[in-house]
Design an enzyme around this catalytic site. Structure first.
Site, PDB file in Angstrom:
ATOM      1  N   HIS A   1     149.368 102.611  58.571  1.00  0.00           N
ATOM      2  CA  HIS A   1     149.391 103.747  57.631  1.00  0.00           C
ATOM      3  C   HIS A   1     148.152 104.645  57.737  1.00  0.00           C
ATOM      4  O   HIS A   1     148.284 105.849  57.980  1.00  0.00           O
ATOM      5  CB  HIS A   1     149.622 103.244  56.204  1.00  0.00           C
ATOM      6  CG  HIS A   1     149.304 104.240  55.142  1.00  0.00           C
ATOM      7  ND1 HIS A   1     149.989 105.439  55.024  1.00  0.00           N
ATOM      8  CD2 HIS A   1     148.372 104.253  54.172  1.00  0.00           C
ATOM      9  CE1 HIS A   1     149.485 106.130  54.023  1.00  0.00           C
ATOM     10  NE2 HIS A   1     148.493 105.441  53.487  1.00  0.00           N
TER      11      HIS A   1
ATOM     12  N   GLU B   1     140.609 100.455  47.399  1.00  0.00           N
ATOM     13  CA  GLU B   1     141.650 100.135  46.423  1.00  0.00           C
ATOM     14  C   GLU B   1     142.292  98.782  46.713  1.00  0.00           C
ATOM     15  O   GLU B   1     142.608  98.031  45.811  1.00  0.00           O
ATOM     16  CB  GLU B   1     142.741 101.217  46.441  1.00  0.00           C
ATOM     17  CG  GLU B   1     142.285 102.561  45.941  1.00  0.00           C
ATOM     18  CD  GLU B   1     142.109 102.602  44.426  1.00  0.00           C
ATOM     19  OE1 GLU B   1     143.053 102.215  43.718  1.00  0.00           O
ATOM     20  OE2 GLU B   1     141.022 103.015  43.970  1.00  0.00           O
ATOM     21  N   ASP B   2     142.533  98.532  47.993  1.00  0.00           N
ATOM     22  CA  ASP B   2     143.399  97.411  48.345  1.00  0.00           C
ATOM     23  C   ASP B   2     142.702  96.216  48.985  1.00  0.00           C
ATOM     24  O   ASP B   2     143.339  95.216  49.274  1.00  0.00           O
ATOM     25  CB  ASP B   2     144.498  97.891  49.330  1.00  0.00           C
ATOM     26  CG  ASP B   2     145.321  99.028  48.754  1.00  0.00           C
ATOM     27  OD1 ASP B   2     145.302  99.188  47.529  1.00  0.00           O
ATOM     28  OD2 ASP B   2     145.959  99.755  49.535  1.00  0.00           O
TER      29      ASP B   2
ATOM     30  N   ASP C   1     147.845 111.652  53.622  1.00  0.00           N
ATOM     31  CA  ASP C   1     148.250 110.330  53.132  1.00  0.00           C
ATOM     32  C   ASP C   1     149.664 110.403  52.553  1.00  0.00           C
ATOM     33  O   ASP C   1     150.543 109.618  52.890  1.00  0.00           O
ATOM     34  CB  ASP C   1     147.223 109.907  52.060  1.00  0.00           C
ATOM     35  CG  ASP C   1     147.612 108.652  51.310  1.00  0.00           C
ATOM     36  OD1 ASP C   1     148.126 107.712  51.952  1.00  0.00           O
ATOM     37  OD2 ASP C   1     147.387 108.607  50.081  1.00  0.00           O
TER      38      ASP C   1
ATOM     39  N   ASP D   1     166.399 136.449  55.409  1.00  0.00           N
ATOM     40  CA  ASP D   1     165.456 135.771  56.301  1.00  0.00           C
ATOM     41  C   ASP D   1     165.892 134.340  56.636  1.00  0.00           C
ATOM     42  O   ASP D   1     165.082 133.488  56.901  1.00  0.00           O
ATOM     43  CB  ASP D   1     164.054 135.777  55.700  1.00  0.00           C
ATOM     44  CG  ASP D   1     163.972 134.980  54.416  1.00  0.00           C
ATOM     45  OD1 ASP D   1     165.037 134.695  53.818  1.00  0.00           O
ATOM     46  OD2 ASP D   1     162.848 134.631  54.003  1.00  0.00           O
TER      47      ASP D   1
HETATM   48 MN    MN Z   1     147.311 105.626  51.563  1.00  0.00          MN
END
Ligand code: MN
Length: 503
Positions: A47, A75-76, A139, A260
């Site tokens: 990721h 965070e993780d 992200d 358009d």
């Molecule tokens: Mn992320």
């Protein structure tokens, strides 16, 4: 993915030092996320790598890329911001911190446009540095591309948030490639039926027009060459599904009013050539009145520049033609990120300051940034100098004046919360009630069962008139209460003559 492959996926030549830093960032992130999997079953590290590749396509700045590789670490994983600061310095750590703060801004179930605006402001204000926003958008773009592995309700929630919050921000930053993809991907999840209908309509219409598009393109080239008008190339673009859907909604579904659906694009080297091309076209094709737009002299608020005209071909069908320089085209695709690209390559656009009208309203854009460092510096914008946006633990946004404290926050939530507050946590750490809040803080108030004793210090620490008047009210009543009690005590304790008591 080995580092070499990541490097190859980003069209930019990094210095050896930059390469070394990126390689360390990848290794650090890989180690930190070791053993974690995405919902798809892939290694988690895929990721941040994919997000880095997305960002690298439009904004190959080594510092930002290091930050995007590290953006989920705090965070993780066990690693903290302090670790990142130690390894990669203050700037990278600052970006990572901003990105994780932005991640806490959540879309609640509200259709109130005022709320949406506050939320977007919050998003921007929390970023401070435009690079934080770009990292967060990269992200989100990767997350929305890989949404299929999540449960359906979660998909809808994330897609709605993307459509309402992230896509408009990409649009305001002028990053149209991202805006387009964010919109169409999330639209297909939020409203699959409408998406399919619009998509089919577009495909049908394009199939019908295929022949006349080809011949118009040929004819245009012929006209410009015989007139001796300079241009780089003629290309075309089909309208995006979500953009067509919005236009159809405005025009009560009348597709014949949409000119358009397909637009021909003519790219030139100079602004003067743009006007020359427009002149040559109008000599040979009949323009539709009221459809000639000069976004070169008057750019759109997000900085978009082009000449637009709608002409009829020999069969009588109308086509939009967009004329722009290669520089304007680059900016239309990359928006704010394009300036970095120019400042790196030494090509500086002649009107940097007029480019981002919207941001200009909010701050003084540094004029004519001539090198990359100045440009990065100019991205660190304090959009809302006088306001801070902080969050409740549930993600509700509170808009407070800068210098506001935990006390102001509590009273802004509810007056009861103010009168019953016995402690406060900011970003999960206990703080004093007089603690000054910062942009993007998550604030939690600890409530007692009984009303607490409010001291005069609170009045000095409160910045909002709401909190101040509540505290004053309390203190007044409290004072009255004391006088009352003193009186009562006096009356009890001293056995005064009864005629005194009557008075
Ligand atoms: Mn992320």
């Amino acid at each position: 993915m080995p580092f070499e492959q990541l490097l190859k996926s980003i069209p930019h030549k990094f210095t050896p030092e930059e390469q070394a830093r990126l390689e360390r960032a990848l290794a650090f992130s890989k180690l930190a996320h070791e053993g974690q999997k995405r919902k798809s079953g892939e290694e988690y590290i895929s990721h941040p790598i994919e997000a880095a590749i997305i960002l690298g396509q439009i904004f190959p700045d080594a510092t930002s890329l290091a930050a995007v590789l590290l953006h989920d670490v705090t965070e993780d994983t066990e690693k903290t911001l302090v670790d990142i600061k130690k390894e990669f310095g203050e700037e990278v750590a600052g970006l990572v911190d901003g990105v994780s703060k932005l991640g806490k801004v959540r879309l609640r179930n509200s259709k109130d446009p005022q709320y949406m605006e506050t939320l977007r402001k919050m998003f921007i204000a929390t970023s401070k540095d435009v690079r934080v926003m770009m990292i967060k958008l990269a992200d989100r773009l990767h997350n929305i591309r890989t949404l299929a592995h999540l449960p359906e309700d979660k998909q809808t929630k994330i897609a709605t948030e993307t459509l309402e919050m992230y896509a408009p921000i990409a649009a305001r930053l002028g990053i149209n490639t991202w805006k387009d993809e964010l919109e169409d991907l999330s639209f297909s999840i939020v409203d699959p039926t409408a998406f399919k209908q619009t998509h089919d309509l577009l495909t049908d219409e394009m199939a019908k027009r295929q022949g006349s598009i080809k011949s118009l393109e040929k004819e245009l080239g012929h006209v410009l060459r015989t007139e001796g008008t300079k241009f780089i190339e003629i290309s075309g673009r089909t309208k995006r599904v979500y953009s067509l859907y919005k236009k159809l909604m405005k025009n009560t579904g009348d597709i014949s009013k949409i000119y358009d659906m397909y637009a021909l694009r003519i790219m030139t080297k100079s602004t003067a050539d743009c006007y020359a091309v427009l002149g040559a076209i109008h000599q040979h094709f009949h323009p539709l009145p009221g459809r000639i737009k000069d976004y070169i002299s008057t750019p759109k608020p997000n900085g978009y520049q082009s000449l637009h005209t709608t002409v009829f071909d020999t069969t009588g069908s109308a086509f939009e033609i967009q004329i722009r320089t290669d520089l304007m085209h680059e900016e239309a695709e990359r928006g704010v990120a394009a300036h970095w690209f120019y400042s790196q390559s030494g090509k500086v656009s002649n009107s940097v300051d007029s480019r981002l009208g919207w941001i200009n309203e909010l701050r003084n854009w540094q004029e004519n940034t001539t090198n990359a460092e100045d440009f990065i510096e100019s991205l660190k914008i304090d959009f809302f100098r006088d306001r801070i946006f902080v969050l409740t633990p549930k993600g509700d946004v509170k808009d407070l004046p800068s210098g506001a404290t935990v006390i102001d926050f509590a009273f802004s939530v509810h007056s009861d919360l103010g009168y019953f507050m016995m402690g406060g946590k900011v970003n999960n750490k206990m703080v004093k009630l007089t603690h000054e809040l910062e942009q993007g803080d998550v604030v939690e108030i600890l409530k007692s069962k009984q009303p607490v004793k409010i001291s005069r210090d609170w009045l000095a620490a409160a910045k909002t008139s709401n909190a101040r008047s509540r505290i004053r009210q309390y203190l007044n009543e409290h004072d009255k209460g004391i006088i009352q009690r003193v009186r009562e005590l006096k009356l009890k304790d001293f056995s005064l003559p009864t005629f005194f008591r009557k008075k």
